[in-house]
Motif scaffolding. Structure first.
Motif: not given
Lengths: 317, 349
Positions: A223, A266-267, A270, B222-223, B242-243, B246-247, B265, B343, B346-347
């Motif tokens: 992409k 992005d947890p 996910e 993340a999964n 994990v948060d 990542f954040y 993106d 992110q 989006r949440l």
């Protein structure tokens, strides 16, 4: 970055590549590439994605004539290059089309120096008049791909994976090709090195106006890198669209399932991920005679006439 | 999610070196973490960062030229680094189990799949009939359709995803407490990968397993992960939930890892923020912070002394001098800031 004049560099028409194994009653035919057509225009990057075994690598290899196509036509700069070739056309193809391979270790001859590896294309195509001119061109291209002229005398084993891939890129670019086929050029590299090579390819294609057929399985990378993308499934292109269109409004159920499976860093996303599964039972392609049909401008989907109606009305399958 | 804080496995100050012809390779240099009951701990890092070596030490399958120089691995009060091979066979498989990257090479190509699952049970003196029964149950548990028929087939008759399911079935055969997954989905396609990840998560929930998940793919992390440890050059440079990772990442290496690959993106006109250079040669580990030469925020101290682990929160620690009270204030890269903002947005939506 599609050129406004839209000059096609590569046209693939109804390309088929079958592999058969066994003899007599045991003979089985594997339809690796089954009737695909697409066009790549000058200056654009065309991405091919799909899972392993979908035929994307075979497509690339057939185009550059590593395999003899079973059926169909390939036009390169307007000349037919499938079937029997004259010496002149063959020569033009070997210069004009170059390939970057996945495995940077296996694709470089361990007994040749970098200079010899890169210079081979120049010699074969007689693109330089003398040794000095060849060396100058090699030094030049080495610097373009982020290596130094001191590297020219060394052997591939002296380099790290990322550097070897740079050598592979230099070898492909030295003949100033009209089309570069990059088959998973970064997937064998380490994470931090992948970004370096991706940036390099991105910079080079802008600087040199390269036309690239980019084959990969990582959808985020495709992409990012491609102008237009073809999604392959089972030897067929099931959807073909501009990169943004494909990701924002995927139409074919297979594309949707593929997009829903990409793991994102992005947890939150996910945790709330909704997987879409592709059920091949929803259409019977044997009976329905589907075709690659343009649903929206520049957005093609492989669908049967009934499905085309649904797509056009915006009803999902 | 973590249910309680009881650590069932602790790795303390582990140092591992390998003797090679060119000298001693310092693969692991002071790794420290604990694994709690029922959680998934992801260990992220590039190849050569020591993540696999650490976990091979836990199951006692280091190659002969490896030496555990210092540190210990505490499992149920016992130090695994002192275990003999005979003692290891008592816990390997039945307490701590491992699955590997390539499902083809971890299965025996000339042995029927069912027999391979049974093998793990048979060495524990379970009768043939019962082992067969259990093996078929396991095959059902890992989602293999038509297990009776598949039982009699060979690995080559299975697809990559199905093979990995068999490997998982073997790993689960003796009901382990701890499951170590070493890049279990790297060789698989995205759609199959998602299925295997779902399977691992489901099994973990059902059996209350503690999982160590080794990978370099942050999307996978993340999964699956509850907590994340980021490794670089044989050390954990940052760990947290994990948060938090990542954040609210704090280490420059974590920043670069997060932004070095494009996401959906990322516009193609943007240059990716790369980590310059290559990982250090662990034959000669550098003085000070190993990441310093590739770190755009490196200070003079980074080249002289290794940073200690700074506390960010009760669960979040990072080893970077940037967290020292006297360090200049450094903002996280704009690209990453933008991505995290997107992110979160989006949440909310």
């Amino acid at each position: 970055m599609i050129n406004s004049t839209l000059q096609p560099v590569l046209e693939v028409k109804n390309l088929k590549q079958y592999f058969s194994s066994g003899r007599g009653r045991r003979k089985t035919v594997m339809k690796a590439v089954d009737d695909i057509s697409f066009t790549i225009y000058k200056g654009e990057t065309f991405g091919l994605v799909g899972e392993s075994g979908c035929g994307k690598t075979t497509t690339g290899r057939t185009i550059i004539r590593l395999y003899e196509p079973t059926d169909g036509e390939i036009y390169f700069n307007g000349t037919l290059i499938s079937g029997e070739l004259t010496k002149e056309i063959k020569k033009e193809v070997t210069r004009g089309m170059q390939m970057i391979f996945q495995d940077p270790i296996a694709s470089l001859n361990p007994r040749m120096t970098v200079k010899e590896i890169i210079g081979e294309g120049l010699k074969i195509n007689k693109l330089c008049r003398n040794e000095q001119e060849m060396l100058d061109m090699i030094y030049d291209i080495l610097e373009t791909v982020g290596l130094t002229r001191e590297h020219a005398g060394r052997y591939p084993h002296e380099f790290s994976g990322g550097q070897r891939q740079r050598i592979g890129i230099a070898r492909a670019l030295i003949t100033s090709p009209d089309l570069v086929i990059a088959d998973e050029p970064i997937s064998a590299l380490d994470v931090s090195i992948q970004a370096q090579v991706l940036n390099l390819l991105n910079r080079l294609r802008k600087k040199l106006g390269l036309t690239i057929l980019f084959i990969a399985h990582d959808l985020s990378v495709v992409k990012y890198f491609s102008d237009r993308i073809g999604v392959m499934y089972n030897g067929k292109i099931v959807e073909l669209a501009k990169a943004d269109d494909l990701y924002k409004q995927p139409l074919h159920p297979y594309t949707k399932s593929l997009l829903s499976a990409i793991p994102l860093p992005d947890p939150h996303h996910e945790r709330n991920r909704k997987r879409i599964y592709y059920n091949t039972q929803i259409h019977n392609y044997e009976a329905e005679q589907p075709q690659l049909v343009e649903i929206r401008p520049g957005h093609f989907v492989y669908a049967s006439p009934a499905e085309v109606e649904k797509y056009k009305k915006g009803i999902p399958l | 999610m973590t249910t309680n804080n009881e650590a069932i496995l602790q790795v303390n100050d582990l140092h591992i070196t390998f003797n090679t012809f060119s000298g001693k390779v310092h693969a692991v240099r002071g790794v420290q973490f604990d694994l709690r009951k029922g959680e998934t701990l992801a260990i992220v890092g590039e190849s050569g960062s020591g993540k696999s070596v650490t976990n091979k030490a836990i199951v006692g399958i280091l190659s002969k030229n490896a030496n555990i120089e210092r540190g210990n691995i505490i499992y149920r009060g016992a130090d695994l680094t002192q275990y003999s091979e005979r003692q290891f066979t008592q816990i390997r498989g039945s307490k701590i189990s491992m699955i590997f990257q390539d499902p083809m090479s971890s299965l025996n190509p000339i042995m029927k799949v069912g027999k391979q699952i049974m093998e793990a049970l048979r060495v524990r003196n379970i009768s043939k009939a019962e082992a067969r029964q259990r093996a078929i149950e396991l095959m059902i548990a890992v989602g293999i359709p038509d297990p009776e028929k598949r039982f009699e087939q060979y690995p080559f008759q299975f697809s990559g995803g199905m093979r990995q399911r068999i490997v998982i079935a073997i790993a689960l055969a003796c009901d382990p407490e701890v499951l170590i997954c070493d890049e279990p989905t790297t060789a698989l396609d995205v759609t199959i990968q998602a299925q295997i990840l779902d399977l691992i998560k489901q099994i973990q929930k059902e059996r209350d397993l503690s999982v160590i998940f080794i990978t370099h793919d942050l999307g996978v992390v993340a999964n699956v992960a509850d907590r994340v440890a980021v490794m670089y050059a044989g050390k954990i440079v940052e760990y947290g939930t994990v948060d938090e990772i990542f954040y609210n990442p704090k280490h420059p290496y974590t920043w670069s890892l997060l932004v070095s690959m494009p996401d959906l993106d990322t516009s193609s006109s943007d240059e990716l923020l790369v980590i310059p250079g290559t990982p250090p040669n662990m034959l000669y580990p550098p003085k000070g912070d190993a990441f310093a030469p590739r770190n755009r925020y490196a200070m003079r101290i980074d080249y002289e002394e290794d940073p200690p682990m700074y506390r960010v929160s009760d669960t979040h620690y990072a080893a970077t001098w940037l967290l020292h009270p006297n360090a200049p204030k450094v903002e996280i890269p704009d690209v990453l800031k933008k991505r995290i903002a997107q992110q979160t947005e989006r949440l909310v939506r």
